[in-house]
Design a protein around this motif. Structure first.
Motif: not given
Lengths: 306, 360
Positions: A61-81
């Motif tokens: 669950a921890g690793l899944a959360a870490a991956a999800a958190a990284g992807m959520a951040m990347a999504l913000v970046f992707a939406f902007l750029t």
């Protein structure tokens, strides 16, 4: 030989977060996008991985959360750029500053708490062998995963249709678009993969390297990972070599503290000096050789028209 | 009639509206975020954004913190306009502070009007020297300046540590990692009794005015903009991209170095291992929030200074980590970039005759 074993094991540990994060960024940059927010994504991954492991007791669950958190951040970046064609440099920097802040804010509740480290592989017989056991058969999942990703990425980029398409997008978004490839969708995918790998790289730090959470615990590794991609000239195998070299320099720097009567700060500078030197050598070479070249469309926004 | 999204040209209205919208959205998201974290959102926001405006002392602190931000951001904006990405201002600030501190310590026993000007000069040269490394590597070998300027920041911070833990440590300082307190001749006067407001704030405003004039009204400013916006056109026009890169780094490094001298000769009064809460990085946000326009940068610097003081307040009152300030700063830039993009989109109906629309 016996003496070298703990040092090599330490180097493997030091190299793994760099290798994970840099593998992600390599794909992002191969798609023509420059995400400077690795540090922020790693920190969110480190914090989320730690917090969820602590709360649920499950590393998965921890690793899944870490991956999800990284992807959520990347999504913000992707939406902007990608969707809004915002400046990639500014967006990436914002992602890092935001990630440092948000991970510290949410993570403040977890500072100083203990968590069980990721379990190490334990193969009856093999793991107990002298020298070979600790070197090959006594690591945790993320270490094997980080190394396994290198041939996978090589194969993906060089031997699959999807990988070729991604590279085409990174070399010339306009041409790829004209051929009917969904440039923006491919770049979104690359960014999310970058976030996933950065998140796992962060989780390695908080769940294996030190098992604990501390504010800004990545200590600039996100930026080193970024340099590493350039060092590797955007090639997965060179990335593996580079990550272990950089990990080695980091460990050397720890062990050489106070040696020869020199101030320890001089040794701490080594990874940064090495990065600059390597970048210079590679960039100077890039003018002459095409093999070192960056993806041609790197950092340039693409606006589909028509 | 299919709908079609395209871009409207840049306009002053968007340049002004986007930052205001970004501030509103940041406050709104901050409210939700604090609520989600189980804090009293109204209270926390009040500490962050309103409380610092209510006492005279914290108003002067606004100037103390906005001054280095504005100074650095004005220097960086020159580069960003020319597409030169110096993100190592924190390192250039550090080397500037070390240079100024070196002068202060070398003439520790002396009294003279010339010590302070010498420190300021040394800091500018120090910052420029540090910035000229990425400029040289970029123009000579084509090395990516983002990475080199950043790596040099880490090296600069380590040099500072090496000095304050080592040879420059205060001999009577009980082994604390800091230098002697500068002598009075090496300290900036305060503008207002009972505050830490120093002449650096005035210098920052003056620099912003000069920068505005140069960027908006001179050929050099025009060249910088062209090199950034249309590098090919600039080449045809005979504008030298290398010279622009050097100019951008020297101006950015000099301004950051000077900001470093103001910090150590002003509020700090000595060299310590950590000189700033990341002014060199925050200044990048300030530069963008101010639309790379020196006058806008002054306003943006004041806003960022507010989040710093607010962050300190929230740390004392609610026990939030200092780094929470970064949440506001990061969000502001996100929303600004998003608002910029969104406000510029325009949805229009186009005749569906030939399927493909012609971009105006």
């Amino acid at each position: 030989m016996e003496l070298a074993v703990p040092i090599i094991v330490a180097i493997i540990s030091a190299a793994t977060p760099l290798l994970l994060a840099a593998s992600g960024e390599l794909v992002v940059e191969r798609a023509g996008v420059l995400n400077l927010g690795i540090e922020g994504m790693m920190l969110m991954g480190a914090m989320a991985g730690f917090a969820v492991t602590l709360l649920t007791g499950s590393h998965i669950a921890g690793l899944a959360a870490a991956a999800a958190a990284g992807m959520a951040m990347a999504l913000v970046f992707a939406f902007l750029t990608l969707t809004l064609s915002a400046n990639q440099v500014a967006s990436g920097l914002a992602l890092t500053i935001f990630g440092i802040g948000l991970s510290a804010l949410i993570g403040s509740a977890y500072v100083g708490q203990p968590v069980a480290a990721l379990p190490k592989l334990d193969v009856a017989g093999l793991s107990d062998l002298p020298v070979i056991g600790p070197l090959l058969f006594r690591h945790d999942f993320l270490i094997y995963f980080s190394i396994a990703m290198v041939p996978v990425l090589w194969w993906y980029l060089n031997r699959t249709r999807a990988g070729l398409r991604l590279r085409a997008v990174g070399e010339s978004a306009e041409a790829a678009h004209a051929l009917g490839h969904p440039v923006i969708a491919i770049r979104y995918g690359a960014c999310l993969f970058g976030g996933l790998m950065a998140g796992l790289g962060g989780a390695f730090l908080s769940l294996s390297y030190t098992p604990m959470w501390a504010e800004s615990m990545t200590a600039g590794r996100g930026w080193i990972a970024l340099a590493l991609v350039v060092f590797a000239a955007w090639r997965p195998w060179r990335l593996l070599v580079g990550a272990y070299l950089f990990g080695g320099v980091g460990i050397f720097q720890l062990h050489a503290q106070g040696a020869w009567g020199l101030p320890s700060e001089l040794f701490s500078m080594l990874p940064y000096v090495a990065t600059i030197l390597v970048l210079t050598v590679i960039s100077a070479g890039a003018a002459r050789s095409r093999t070192f070249g960056a993806p041609a469309a790197l950092g340039r926004p693409f606006r589909p028209s028509g | 009639m299919p709908l079609r999204i395209d871009r409207r040209p840049d306009s002053t209205a968007i340049r002004v509206a986007a930052p205001l919208l970004a501030v509103l959205l940041t406050v709104g998201t901050g409210f939700l975020l604090f609520m989600a974290l189980g804090l009293n959102p109204a209270d926390t926001l009040y500490q962050f954004l309103i409380a610092p405006l209510l006492t005279f002392y914290s108003l002067t602190e606004l100037g103390v913190k906005a001054a280095p931000l504005a100074l650095i951001a004005c220097g960086l904006a020159v580069g960003f306009r020319a597409n030169v990405w110096n993100i190592g201002a924190e390192g250039q600030l550090t080397i500037g502070a070390i240079a100024a501190g070196g002068v202060a310590l070398a003439f520790w026993n002396e009294i003279g009007w010339w010590i302070l000007p010498l420190m300021l000069l040394a800091s500018i040269l120090g910052g420029m020297a540090w910035a000229s490394i990425p400029a040289f590597l970029k123009t000579r070998f084509g090395v990516n300046e983002i990475l080199t300027s950043l790596m040099l920041t880490y090296i600069a911070l380590l040099i500072l540590q090496m000095l304050v833990f080592g040879p420059w440590k205060d001999p009577d300082g009980f082994n604390f990692p800091q230098t002697r307190l500068f002598s009075d001749a090496a300290l900036l006067p305060v503008l207002q009794e009972g505050s830490r407001l120093h002449p650096g704030a005035i210098v920052a405003v003056l620099v912003a005015l000069v920068a505005w004039f140069v960027m908006a009204r001179t050929v050099i400013g025009f060249q910088i903009g062209i090199v950034g916006d249309a590098p090919r056109a600039a080449r045809y026009a005979g504008f030298d991209a290398r010279r622009t890169t050097w100019l951008a780094f020297l101006v950015g490094g000099g301004a950051a170095g000077l900001a470093g001298a103001f910090e150590v000769a002003g509020p700090i009064g000595q060299l310590v291992p950590t000189l700033t809460p990341g002014y060199g990085f925050t200044a990048i946000i300030v530069a963008f929030l101010g639309r790379l326009n020196p006058l806008g940068i002054v306003a943006a610097a004041l806003l960022m200074a507010l989040t710093y003081i607010g962050g300190e307040n929230a740390q004392i009152v609610s026990g939030l980590p200092q780094a929470a300030t970064g949440v506001f700063q990061g969000m502001l830039l996100f929303y600004l970039l998003a608002a910029d993009g969104l406000l510029r989109l325009r949805i229009r109906r186009v005749p569906a005759t030939n399927g493909k629309a012609v971009t105006p």
